[in-house]
Write an enzyme that holds these catalytic residues in place. Structure first.
Site, PDB file in Angstrom:
ATOM      1  N   GLU A 285     -79.001  60.040   1.993  1.00 55.42           N
ATOM      2  CA  GLU A 285     -79.642  60.784   0.903  1.00 55.42           C
ATOM      3  C   GLU A 285     -81.055  60.270   0.642  1.00 55.42           C
ATOM      4  OE1 GLU A 285     -78.324  63.463   0.056  1.00 55.42           O
ATOM      5  OE2 GLU A 285     -76.334  63.090   0.898  1.00 55.42           O
ATOM      6  N   ASP A 365     -79.958  61.357   8.867  1.00 54.15           N
ATOM      7  CA  ASP A 365     -79.004  60.482   9.570  1.00 54.15           C
ATOM      8  C   ASP A 365     -79.762  59.393  10.312  1.00 54.15           C
ATOM      9  OD1 ASP A 365     -76.741  61.754   8.754  1.00 54.15           O
ATOM     10  OD2 ASP A 365     -76.379  62.852  10.621  1.00 54.15           O
TER      11      ASP A 365
END
Ligand SMILES: [Zn+2]
Length: 421
Positions: A285, A365
């Site tokens: 995030e 990611d």
């Protein structure tokens, strides 16, 4: 002219319907054939419990079969509203009401937009109710009570009155007084409004629906705060949210800009994950924040908005556009009609936006794995999330390319493994 417009619209509508219905059929077939062959993709093979696997297939098929009917139902309702002359009737009825309350022209516009909104909301209820209290309940996900459902609806109504009505009034007013360049003014206004909503939503609106609390004391909190500090994310912007109030599905998201930016972890997610996995999700995030993903999404949407308003600036003066669907020309009629008939033209943008979103997911990611120096935890977090949410392990590639805002866990794990090589 009206006949030509109608023919073009119906032809494109049929194309859209065929594509969406067809993709769903492909996906259903793919799910059934994976189940028949008991085909489990690599990172899940030997890890997913056979019962969970069977349940995820059943969940996919149940949703897909229901989607068939909701697609047909939704299309039928839209065509009925557009082609039955109902819009013209509502417009006259709105004019009547507005004049009896001395609301004037803007009042008519507001009543008209509101009435059309109410019709679609009511028509959508059976679909929503079955999805929530039928399917989601059957698979053990739904935690929403009828009382909570009704209070959510009431809050949404209040918000649409408090925010939607003033918003519409400004747009209608700009269309009215700004002459030919109204659409540029409207573009400026709507873009600023959207920016404002990015700030207002997490700080004022979302807390009305859910409780947001700082993470509970413990190892996860300690490590998250350390990580946030390390990469320069303000630690006061990390929250846990009581998602379990409505659903057992787990999730996490990044939202907001400037001081209003925040990372939200669902309580369901925190519960399901080990500390290392939770940390990987948080790092992902933060990746969205570091890579400025909210800003790029906003800019792309602004381009679409600009294009849409430019087209609308022609349509608003083009009487056959209104007459085709039983309306007389008006600013409010143009807004509503445009949003109702835009689907068959704009739905090609959906896959494009999803592709951009999937690119952002890969980037976040990558950021997480590089920052933590640990691909394993991210992989395990993804596997864990996928299994717990009964996500489809083998969606049809065309279906996921079109519909998925996130790459599948299989795709993400493959990308993560490439990083560590
Ligand atoms: Zn993400």
């Amino acid at each position: 002219m009206e006949q030509t417009i109608l023919t073009i619209f119906l032809a494109l509508f049929a194309v859209q319907f065929a594509i969406e219905f067809g993709l769903n059929e492909l996906n259903l077939r793919q799910g059934a054939s994976s189940a028949a062959k008991n085909w489990i993709p690599d990172p899940f093979r030997g890890i997913i419990d056979p019962q969970d696997y069977a349940k995820s297939i059943e969940y996919t098929l149940t949703n897909g079969r229901f989607h068939r009917w909701s697609e047909i139902y939704g299309s039928a309702i839209l065509l009925l509203v557009l082609l039955s002359g109902l819009l013209g009737w509502i417009d006259q009825w709105s004019a009547h009401w507005a004049s009896s309350f001395s609301f004037g022209r803007y009042g008519q516009g507001i009543i008209f937009c509101f009435a059309v909104g109410v019709i679609f909301t009511l028509m959508g209820l059976p679909i929503e109710l079955h999805a929530t209290f039928g399917i989601e309940a059957k698979f053990g996900f739904n935690k929403t009570t009828l009382a909570l459902y009704l209070s959510d609806k009431l809050k949404a109504l209040i918000l649409s009155l408090l925010i939607g009505v003033p918003f519409l009034l400004v747009v209608l007013w700009l269309m009215d007084i700004m002459g030919r360049t109204w659409w540029l003014w409207a573009f400026g206004f709507i873009a600023v409004f959207q920016l404002l909503m990015i700030v207002i939503f997490p700080t004022f609106i979302a807390p009305w629906f859910n409780k947001f609390e700082p993470l509970k004391e413990g190892e996860l909190r300690e490590r998250i705060l350390a990580l946030a500090k390390q990469v320069g994310f303000q630690t006061s912007g990390i929250y846990s949210m009581d998602g379990s109030k409505r659903s057992a599905h787990s999730n996490a998201y990044f939202t907001g800009i400037g001081k209003a930016k925040r990372i939200v972890l669902f309580d369901t997610l925190i519960e399901q994950m080990t500390t290392a996995q939770g940390l990987a999700v948080l790092a992902h995030e933060i990746g969205h924040y570091k890579m400025k993903h909210i800003r790029s999404m906003f800019l792309v949407q602004a381009v679409f908005l600009f294009g849409g308003l430019y087209i609308l600036s022609f349509l608003v003066n083009f009487a056959p556009f209104f007459l085709t669907f039983g309306l007389t020309p008006s600013s409010h009629g143009a807004l509503v009609l445009f949003s109702l008939v835009a689907g068959p033209f704009t739905f090609y943008l959906g896959p494009f936006m999803n592709r951009l979103s999937r690119k952002h997911e890969y980037e976040a990611d990558r950021f997480a794995v590089r920052t933590l120096g640990d691909g394993q935890s991210m992989e395990q977090a993804l596997i864990n999330l996928t299994i717990k949410n009964l996500s489809n392990l083998t969606p049809h590639p065309l279906y996921s390319a079109y519909h998925y805002s996130h790459p599948t866990a299989v795709e993400r794990i493959a990308a993560i493994r490439q990083l560590s090589v």
